[in-house]
Motif scaffolding. Sequence first.
Motif, mmCIF file in Angstrom:
data_model
loop_
_atom_site.group_PDB
_atom_site.id
_atom_site.type_symbol
_atom_site.label_atom_id
_atom_site.label_comp_id
_atom_site.label_asym_id
_atom_site.label_seq_id
_atom_site.Cartn_x
_atom_site.Cartn_y
_atom_site.Cartn_z
ATOM 1 N N TYR A 35 -5.635 -1.250 -7.417
ATOM 2 C CA TYR A 35 -4.905 -2.262 -6.668
ATOM 3 C C TYR A 35 -3.902 -1.556 -5.749
ATOM 4 O O TYR A 35 -3.424 -0.468 -6.038
ATOM 5 C CB TYR A 35 -4.109 -3.180 -7.595
ATOM 6 C CG TYR A 35 -4.937 -4.137 -8.426
ATOM 7 C CD1 TYR A 35 -5.451 -3.747 -9.661
ATOM 8 C CD2 TYR A 35 -5.184 -5.430 -7.985
ATOM 9 C CE1 TYR A 35 -6.202 -4.625 -10.430
ATOM 10 C CE2 TYR A 35 -5.931 -6.313 -8.746
ATOM 11 C CZ TYR A 35 -6.426 -5.899 -9.959
ATOM 12 O OH TYR A 35 -7.172 -6.780 -10.718
ATOM 13 N N GLN A 37 -0.122 -2.623 -3.870
ATOM 14 C CA GLN A 37 0.936 -3.626 -3.911
ATOM 15 C C GLN A 37 1.876 -3.406 -2.749
ATOM 16 O O GLN A 37 2.499 -2.349 -2.626
ATOM 17 C CB GLN A 37 1.705 -3.562 -5.239
ATOM 18 C CG GLN A 37 2.702 -4.693 -5.405
ATOM 19 C CD GLN A 37 3.318 -4.717 -6.787
ATOM 20 O OE1 GLN A 37 3.576 -3.686 -7.390
ATOM 21 N NE2 GLN A 37 3.537 -5.913 -7.314
ATOM 22 N N GLY A 40 5.751 -8.747 -0.554
ATOM 23 C CA GLY A 40 5.346 -10.066 -0.090
ATOM 24 C C GLY A 40 3.863 -10.349 -0.175
ATOM 25 O O GLY A 40 3.428 -11.450 0.161
ATOM 26 N N MET A 41 3.072 -9.358 -0.624
ATOM 27 C CA MET A 41 1.610 -9.544 -0.650
ATOM 28 C C MET A 41 1.062 -9.587 -2.068
ATOM 29 O O MET A 41 -0.078 -9.957 -2.280
ATOM 30 C CB MET A 41 0.921 -8.418 0.116
ATOM 31 C CG MET A 41 1.265 -8.374 1.581
ATOM 32 S SD MET A 41 0.720 -9.858 2.432
ATOM 33 C CE MET A 41 -1.046 -9.708 2.290
ATOM 34 N N GLY A 42 1.808 -9.177 -3.029
ATOM 35 C CA GLY A 42 1.275 -9.127 -4.387
ATOM 36 C C GLY A 42 0.298 -7.985 -4.577
ATOM 37 O O GLY A 42 0.119 -7.129 -3.696
ATOM 38 N N LEU A 43 -0.358 -7.972 -5.708
ATOM 39 C CA LEU A 43 -1.359 -6.956 -6.026
ATOM 40 C C LEU A 43 -2.708 -7.389 -5.462
ATOM 41 O O LEU A 43 -3.182 -8.496 -5.735
ATOM 42 C CB LEU A 43 -1.471 -6.790 -7.543
ATOM 43 C CG LEU A 43 -0.347 -6.006 -8.211
ATOM 44 C CD1 LEU A 43 -0.227 -6.405 -9.669
ATOM 45 C CD2 LEU A 43 -0.614 -4.519 -8.079
ATOM 46 N N LEU A 45 -6.826 -6.277 -4.963
ATOM 47 C CA LEU A 45 -7.873 -5.441 -5.532
ATOM 48 C C LEU A 45 -8.587 -4.663 -4.430
ATOM 49 O O LEU A 45 -9.055 -5.237 -3.450
ATOM 50 C CB LEU A 45 -8.867 -6.323 -6.295
ATOM 51 C CG LEU A 45 -10.012 -5.615 -7.012
ATOM 52 C CD1 LEU A 45 -9.465 -4.762 -8.158
ATOM 53 C CD2 LEU A 45 -10.994 -6.652 -7.548
ATOM 54 N N PHE A 90 -1.870 1.016 -7.923
ATOM 55 C CA PHE A 90 -1.972 0.933 -9.378
ATOM 56 C C PHE A 90 -3.431 0.965 -9.806
ATOM 57 O O PHE A 90 -4.284 0.319 -9.204
ATOM 58 C CB PHE A 90 -1.345 -0.360 -9.902
ATOM 59 C CG PHE A 90 0.142 -0.395 -9.823
ATOM 60 C CD1 PHE A 90 0.791 -1.095 -8.814
ATOM 61 C CD2 PHE A 90 0.920 0.272 -10.770
ATOM 62 C CE1 PHE A 90 2.173 -1.135 -8.739
ATOM 63 C CE2 PHE A 90 2.301 0.237 -10.703
ATOM 64 C CZ PHE A 90 2.929 -0.462 -9.691
ATOM 65 N N SER A 106 1.144 3.935 -14.211
ATOM 66 C CA SER A 106 2.534 3.847 -13.748
ATOM 67 C C SER A 106 2.642 3.787 -12.232
ATOM 68 O O SER A 106 3.729 3.560 -11.701
ATOM 69 C CB SER A 106 3.348 5.020 -14.281
ATOM 70 O OG SER A 106 2.754 6.243 -13.864
ATOM 71 N N ARG A 109 3.183 6.048 -5.441
ATOM 72 C CA ARG A 109 3.835 5.553 -4.227
ATOM 73 C C ARG A 109 3.436 6.449 -3.073
ATOM 74 O O ARG A 109 3.798 7.620 -3.038
ATOM 75 C CB ARG A 109 5.355 5.536 -4.417
ATOM 76 C CG ARG A 109 6.106 4.878 -3.269
ATOM 77 C CD ARG A 109 7.588 4.760 -3.600
ATOM 78 N NE ARG A 109 7.822 3.883 -4.731
ATOM 79 C CZ ARG A 109 7.987 2.570 -4.649
ATOM 80 N NH1 ARG A 109 7.951 1.982 -3.465
ATOM 81 N NH2 ARG A 109 8.214 1.856 -5.720
ATOM 82 N N GLY B 107 -1.407 -13.731 -7.950
ATOM 83 C CA GLY B 107 -0.519 -14.394 -7.023
ATOM 84 C C GLY B 107 0.491 -13.387 -6.496
ATOM 85 O O GLY B 107 0.516 -12.226 -6.906
ATOM 86 N N LYS B 108 1.374 -13.837 -5.601
ATOM 87 C CA LYS B 108 2.310 -12.916 -4.972
ATOM 88 C C LYS B 108 3.522 -12.605 -5.844
ATOM 89 O O LYS B 108 4.337 -11.757 -5.496
ATOM 90 C CB LYS B 108 2.752 -13.461 -3.617
ATOM 91 C CG LYS B 108 1.601 -13.539 -2.629
ATOM 92 C CD LYS B 108 2.048 -14.064 -1.278
ATOM 93 C CE LYS B 108 0.847 -14.109 -0.324
ATOM 94 N NZ LYS B 108 1.216 -14.627 1.003
#
Lengths: 113, 116
Positions: A35, A37, A40-43, A45, A90, A106, A109, B107-108
């Motif tokens: 994933y 991250q 503002g976009m979330g995780l 896939l 992640f 973990s 970045r 979700g976000k």
Amino acid sequence: NAGVTQTPKFQVLKTGQSMTLQCAQDMNHEYMSWYRQDPGMGLRLIHYSVGAGITDQGEVPNGYNVSRSTTEDFPLRLLSAAPSQTSVYFCASSYLIRGRGYTFGSGTRLTVV
Amino acid sequence: GQNIDQPTEMTATEGAIVQINCTYQTSGFNGLFWYQQHAGEAPTFLSYNVLDGLEEKGRFSSFLSRSKGYSYLLLKELQMKDSASYLCAVRERTGNYGGSQGNLIFGKGTKLSVKP
């Protein structure tokens, strides 16, 4: 029992460089996934695998390659890094049948300049 | 396709109760997960629902209504350490590979701030 191990933890790349993000798990999980991250976009896939030799694309696969030669390892390759790939990455794994328990690494970045 | 909605931010007081809602529209539903994520850290598993109803685990409870495409996470006796993002994720069946596992679609996230 290390769980899911991701390396490196931090990385700075120049645009156009290539690199591989490593993910290894020691729980004999069949399912592994990557994933990204972003704020503002979330995780989201990128790619996933249900076992050695089997990989498939997720929601945002462009610019990334994966392979699964062993049950334990699921590396993510950036062939030509772009600033849009600056994110936190992640890796997550789980059993294919047991129904629960996705374990996350973990994170890595990554900054592309 | 899939769509998972949850509030962006919430604020609550230490010792209080807070409910974080999640609505979803997805194909091949195969379970709903809640994760907690502190800033700069990996998500950690909180709860899992696959059947309708309430699942309770200590100070945390999660509810699912599949017919309404709705879940909530209930946090009781809030503590300062509960300040974190809470991620709602729906598991979808993974192609034709079999098994009960699948991809988690997130979700976000809801950023919860707990104040004294």
